[in-house]
Design an enzyme around this catalytic site. Sequence first.
Site, short mmCIF file in Angstrom:
data_model
loop_
_atom_site.label_atom_id
_atom_site.label_comp_id
_atom_site.label_asym_id
_atom_site.label_seq_id
_atom_site.Cartn_x
_atom_site.Cartn_y
_atom_site.Cartn_z
N ARG A 1 -12.04 3.92 -11.69
CA ARG A 1 -13.32 3.93 -10.98
C ARG A 1 -13.45 5.25 -10.24
O ARG A 1 -12.54 6.07 -10.25
CB ARG A 1 -13.38 2.78 -9.98
CG ARG A 1 -12.18 2.80 -9.03
CD ARG A 1 -12.26 1.79 -7.93
NE ARG A 1 -11.00 1.57 -7.26
CZ ARG A 1 -10.46 2.38 -6.35
NH1 ARG A 1 -11.09 3.49 -6.00
NH2 ARG A 1 -9.31 2.09 -5.78
N LYS B 1 0.19 -2.69 -13.49
CA LYS B 1 1.08 -1.53 -13.39
C LYS B 1 2.10 -1.50 -14.53
O LYS B 1 2.45 -0.44 -15.04
CB LYS B 1 1.79 -1.52 -12.03
CG LYS B 1 0.85 -1.21 -10.87
CD LYS B 1 1.60 -1.16 -9.56
CE LYS B 1 0.72 -0.69 -8.41
NZ LYS B 1 -0.38 -1.60 -8.09
N GLU C 1 11.43 -0.54 -8.69
CA GLU C 1 11.64 0.86 -9.04
C GLU C 1 12.38 1.58 -7.92
O GLU C 1 12.41 1.11 -6.78
CB GLU C 1 10.32 1.56 -9.38
CG GLU C 1 9.34 1.66 -8.25
CD GLU C 1 8.01 2.28 -8.67
OE1 GLU C 1 7.61 2.15 -9.84
OE2 GLU C 1 7.37 2.90 -7.80
N HIS D 1 0.02 1.91 3.77
CA HIS D 1 -0.10 2.31 2.36
C HIS D 1 -1.55 2.58 1.95
O HIS D 1 -1.86 2.60 0.76
CB HIS D 1 0.51 1.26 1.41
CG HIS D 1 1.96 1.00 1.68
ND1 HIS D 1 2.95 1.90 1.37
CD2 HIS D 1 2.59 -0.07 2.25
CE1 HIS D 1 4.12 1.40 1.72
NE2 HIS D 1 3.93 0.22 2.26
#
Length: 479
Positions: free
Chosen positions: A291, A115, A199, A234
Amino acid sequence: MKKILVANRGEIAIRVMRTAEKMGIKTVAVFSEIDRNAPHVRFADEAVCIGPAPSNESYLRGDKIIDVAKKLNVDAIHPGYGFLSENADFAELCEANNITFIGPKSKAIKVMGSKLAAKETVKAYNIPMVPGTDEAITDISKAKEIASGIGFPILIKASAGGGGKGMRIVENEAEFESQMNRAISEAKSAFGDGSVFIEKYVTSPRHIEIQVMADTHGNYLHFFERECSIQRRHQKVVEEAPSAVLTAQLRDEMGQAAINVARSCDYVGAGTVEFLLDDDHNFYFLEMNTRLQVEHPVSELIAGVDLVELQIKVARGEALQIKQKDLKINGHALELRVYAEDPMNDFLPSVGHLDVYRLPEGKNIRVDNGFEEGMDIPIQYDPMLAKLITYGETRDEAIQLMLKAIDNYHVEGVQTTLPFGRFVCEHEAFRSGNFDTHFVKKYYSADLLEEQHKIEAEIAAKIALKRYLEEQKLLRFSN
């Protein structure tokens, strides 16, 4: 390209094989010992056992898969999703053995697999980002200082993470240290890498993703957005296309941003760029999945394309023949992931025997399925049985058809997410389009589902009684 090996199992293996068959390409299935009688094994032209049930002894063994491919003179390998689909080393192994990997180059997989590296890569394209750290961090006191500067609530995320692992929401400074330690520990355990980043936590986010496709001739396309905000732990359960809240202008902006993310890493093939959308419809780059996504069918239905066919053509070196200006959104599509999970018990896996397993049929109902009646559901793999997809000219039509399809999807022997799908489709927040990723936390509980079951059972009993009384009345008249 005359022969493709599909390095996967279940519904996605069959999905890829169907398109290959349509294109006149032979297919090879690989399977673990427990999957010997699985539908994907019978569907393929050839099939080879590659090891015992655990995935690290079978579906994750890239060396064994390459050996099979070489012995059977395979031209290309399609990894599906999961397993080796985002494994850069496997992509390189394919290249080293002169086998085409139907996916992006290993460089793009590596960059977007981190990330932090992904954020760094897309910076030059002015892609909007959630405020946060630019580098991995493990120093707790320094991390606490940064978090205070950003302002709570904040999100701690594993750099190598995915599927909600190594992710912690921190509401205030007092709980920061304990949550940071948990995130690092979980990241180490799940990914072998304890690095995390911080974040700003977007409090009412929607999860919007854009389907992209790129070829080796410099052509990039996006196939509009998917709304993926209905999640548990999630992880997505219900997806739709298009989103109920995007304007045409915002759709164009997000589509162009997604294409720029793909350009930033010289992307080739099918990929998905994920964004968060806040209350004010500001969007922020989240990550790129290198993908084919589980939820790709909803994009196929509204854009009128076969994404697997495009993947194969791009892998053969062909140029994309479609132009962005020619793509239009037609209708609305909805997908429910049918997991063998118990929505009455915190969505825990419900392994067992499929005593009854009958699929719904009809116009605009599509089931991408990997199981059959009489099969056992192995505990070693992801518990998804199938994907139930409906299409309508309008969102309301797609929702109503989904409810009908759920009613006609009969499963006995295990619990599934079908009742949860019904709960979502009947809920006012979903029907109005006014929901976010906290839908489950805000609106769902096992008690509410139980109440819904009782009401449905009472209605069914009343209908049955009414029919019985009418039949008795007819019998009396006839006598």
